[in-house]
Scaffold this active site. Structure first.
Site, PDB file in Angstrom:
ATOM      1  N   LYS A   1     -34.207  28.420  65.548  1.00 13.60           N
ATOM      2  CA  LYS A   1     -33.270  29.466  65.954  1.00 13.60           C
ATOM      3  C   LYS A   1     -31.860  28.969  65.693  1.00 13.60           C
ATOM      4  O   LYS A   1     -31.512  27.845  66.079  1.00 13.60           O
ATOM      5  CB  LYS A   1     -33.458  29.779  67.442  1.00 13.60           C
ATOM      6  CG  LYS A   1     -32.302  30.528  68.105  1.00 13.60           C
ATOM      7  CD  LYS A   1     -32.522  30.644  69.604  1.00 13.60           C
ATOM      8  CE  LYS A   1     -31.223  30.877  70.345  1.00 13.60           C
ATOM      9  NZ  LYS A   1     -31.406  30.974  71.804  1.00 13.60           N
TER      10      LYS A   1
ATOM     11  N   TRP B   1     -35.497  37.377  70.368  1.00 16.21           N
ATOM     12  CA  TRP B   1     -35.063  38.370  71.363  1.00 16.21           C
ATOM     13  C   TRP B   1     -33.966  37.833  72.284  1.00 16.21           C
ATOM     14  O   TRP B   1     -33.944  38.124  73.473  1.00 16.21           O
ATOM     15  CB  TRP B   1     -36.256  38.876  72.173  1.00 16.21           C
ATOM     16  CG  TRP B   1     -37.353  39.382  71.302  1.00 16.21           C
ATOM     17  CD1 TRP B   1     -37.317  40.471  70.490  1.00 16.21           C
ATOM     18  CD2 TRP B   1     -38.653  38.811  71.116  1.00 16.21           C
ATOM     19  NE1 TRP B   1     -38.504  40.624  69.821  1.00 16.21           N
ATOM     20  CE2 TRP B   1     -39.344  39.616  70.179  1.00 16.21           C
ATOM     21  CE3 TRP B   1     -39.305  37.700  71.657  1.00 16.21           C
ATOM     22  CZ2 TRP B   1     -40.650  39.338  69.782  1.00 16.21           C
ATOM     23  CZ3 TRP B   1     -40.600  37.434  71.245  1.00 16.21           C
ATOM     24  CH2 TRP B   1     -41.251  38.238  70.319  1.00 16.21           C
ATOM     25  N   HIS B   2     -33.059  37.067  71.714  1.00 19.29           N
ATOM     26  CA  HIS B   2     -31.943  36.539  72.512  1.00 19.29           C
ATOM     27  C   HIS B   2     -30.640  37.257  72.175  1.00 19.29           C
ATOM     28  O   HIS B   2     -29.571  36.656  72.163  1.00 19.29           O
ATOM     29  CB  HIS B   2     -31.796  35.025  72.274  1.00 19.29           C
ATOM     30  CG  HIS B   2     -32.946  34.232  72.807  1.00 19.29           C
ATOM     31  ND1 HIS B   2     -33.123  32.888  72.527  1.00 19.29           N
ATOM     32  CD2 HIS B   2     -33.981  34.589  73.618  1.00 19.29           C
ATOM     33  CE1 HIS B   2     -34.223  32.454  73.132  1.00 19.29           C
ATOM     34  NE2 HIS B   2     -34.755  33.468  73.792  1.00 19.29           N
ATOM     35  N   PHE B   3     -30.721  38.548  71.876  1.00 21.71           N
ATOM     36  CA  PHE B   3     -29.517  39.299  71.522  1.00 21.71           C
ATOM     37  C   PHE B   3     -28.570  39.374  72.712  1.00 21.71           C
ATOM     38  O   PHE B   3     -28.976  39.365  73.869  1.00 21.71           O
ATOM     39  CB  PHE B   3     -29.837  40.698  70.985  1.00 21.71           C
ATOM     40  CG  PHE B   3     -31.106  41.328  71.482  1.00 21.71           C
ATOM     41  CD1 PHE B   3     -32.282  41.215  70.759  1.00 21.71           C
ATOM     42  CD2 PHE B   3     -31.133  42.033  72.677  1.00 21.71           C
ATOM     43  CE1 PHE B   3     -33.451  41.805  71.214  1.00 21.71           C
ATOM     44  CE2 PHE B   3     -32.301  42.626  73.136  1.00 21.71           C
ATOM     45  CZ  PHE B   3     -33.460  42.493  72.395  1.00 21.71           C
TER      46      PHE B   3
END
Length: 506
Positions: A348, A445-447
């Protein structure tokens, strides 16, 4: 907890919190010590649902993504990436991979937070929701050994602190395989002062307009049980009572826009009366792009979430692993399935510079907003991804990971059975690696972002240009705080709640 919207709407409250998620639950628990609190949550309770509570069923909610009813609400970004957002008390902590790790000291200082209070707030969360693993799974142990073989050092052992090198961190799954969500933090609430209203969707914030700044007096919301609209109001006895948005990086900017706060041109496209022209609402949103190497295992593996992380290149890249177990179709046999054991190593980008924009798609608050993250649009991001892919390739060549190859019956050579995109055979050519970054792009999904400090809110999390409205969630983050943001987002709820209590005690 209640679903009786009519009964909840009759009362007035010192605080109305929109969103019972990662930040909203600890915030509500903290404020309820001294004040009355209403939490409006669009989802249901996580309790008694094995798909949420049992670690071995992690990922099962992802298979049902109805946009109006499912726990994990699926949507596709304008970039074409499949994403999810939670619809349940506890928010994303009820469906995520459970990895718990704090933000770096540098991040905390950049946010200008009180370091002592931050530490106290983390500790408050961790006493209830963070667990040291009593052992590593087979795949996590393999991944850790591979990192040592590849000289990803230093080895830091177990710590919840953000440190360079390789470490084991905590999880919100305990050692009995049970998930603990942000909703568990509500056990610290004063039960006499809190109402958790489930299955309702906030449709707009209500303001008194007149001379001076508009003043919030309540929230309009829709009940999923009967489809009717209701209004919840603040107690008028104090001018310091507030509505606080904790609806996440999608929900909070969306609700501002639906309430007439945002870029006036965009609001007029939907015939929304402009309460306040705040041009940067929804601007600068980000998601952390990643890539993944996924290989089938020749031996059975237990289902395991993230336990080990490598933090590299001055915290620019995180490398993690997991081992899902799933049933897959048997080729050539109708209806038959087999158990597939998979080992995954993924990276990431910690601090991407690419930014996007969130906009409305409709005036229906149940609909997802339109969001474009513009992955790899900034020239900084693709080279960073390429560096990370080369690290994954190096790990795949270690003796530990090579144990997960199969023998090719034709050539006799050992090779991986890739699940999905195969990692390049050689990473010496930049064009090949860059193509892999684009083709194998995934999200974890770390927006975040869309209601940034300085452009939409001030340092006290108050929305600029109005009175009685704050935002406390991941939409306020300039960057994603660490390998997983859940620790810092729960901390933020507690931290901001304590700050508000301190303000009101003066």
């Amino acid at each position: 907890m209640t679903v009786d919207a009519e009964k909840a709407a009759v009362k007035t409250y010192d605080y109305i919190i929109v969103g019972g998620g990662t930040a909203g639950c600890p915030l509500a628990a903290t404020l309820s010590q001294n004040y009355s609190v209403l939490v409006l949550e669009r989802g249901d309770s996580p309790y008694g649902n094995p798909d949420i509570e049992e670690a071995k069923l992690f990922g099962k909610p992802f298979s049902e993504t109805n946009k109006y009813t499912s726990i994990a609400q699926g949507f596709v970004s304008e970039d074409g990436v499949q994403l999810l957002r939670a619809r349940v008390l506890g928010g994303a902590t009820a469906i995520n991979a459970g990895f718990y790790s704090r933000a770096s000291l540098e991040y905390i200082r950049n946010m200008r937070w009180d370091e002592k209070l931050v530490n106290q707030s983390y500790e408050w969360v961790e006493k209830q929701n963070a667990f040291k693993p009593n052992r590593l799974s087979h795949w996590s142990s393999t991944f850790q050994n591979a990192l040592m073989e590849a000289k990803v050092l230093p080895y830091n052992g177990y710590t919840v602190d953000h440190v360079e090198g390789t470490k084991i961190s905590a999880s919100t799954f305990d050692n009995n395989g049970k998930r603990h969500t942000a909703a568990d933090l509500l056990k610290s609430a004063n039960p006499q002062n809190i109402v958790l209203l489930l299955n309702v969707t906030a449709s707009r914030i209500l303001f008194h307009s007149g001379s001076g700044k508009p003043k919030v007096y309540g929230v309009e919301f829709m009940s999923a049980n009967n489809g009717m609209s209701y209004k919840a109001s603040l107690n008028k006895l104090s001018g310091r009572n507030e509505v606080i948005l904790s609806a996440g990086s999608l929900g909070s900017p969306q609700l501002l826009l639906l309430s007439g706060i945002g870029p006036s041109k965009h609001l007029k496209q939907f015939n929304i009366p402009v309460l306040l022209d705040l041009p940067l609402v929804g601007k600068g949103v980000q998601d952390n792009p990643g890539t993944i190497m996924s290989v089938e295992s020749p031996i059975p593996l237990e289902s395991s979430s993230i336990q080990v992380v490598a933090i590299l290149n001055d915290s620019q890249v995180y490398i993690e692993s997991a081992s899902p177990v799933q049933q897959v179709p048997v080729n050539g046999t109708s209806g038959a399935t087999r158990t597939q054991y998979t080992g995954r190593i993924f990276e990431k980008l910690a601090f991407p510079k690419s930014r996007g924009e969130l906009r409305l798609q409709s005036r229906d608050p149940r609909d997802n907003p339109s969001v474009r993250y513009n992955y790899f649009s900034h020239p900084h991001d693709l080279p960073t991804c390429m560096q990370a892919v080369k690290v994954i390739a190096k790990l795949s060549e270690t003796a530990s990971v090579q144990n997960f190859t199969f023998k090719n019956m034709s050539s006799g050579a050992r090779e991986f059975k890739f699940v999905g995109q195969a990692i390049p055979q050689s990473t010496s050519g930049d064009e090949v690696v860059a193509k892999f970054c684009h083709d194998a792009l995934v999200t974890v999904w770390h927006f975040h972002g869309g209601c940034h400090i300085g452009s939409v809110i001030n340092r006290r999390h108050k929305v600029k240009g109005v009175r009685g409205l704050r935002i406390v969630d991941g939409s306020t983050f300039e960057d994603c705080p660490g390998t997983n943001p859940q620790a810092t987002t729960m901390m933020l709820g507690r931290y901001t709640g304590l700050k508000i209590l301190e303000e009101r005690s003066r």
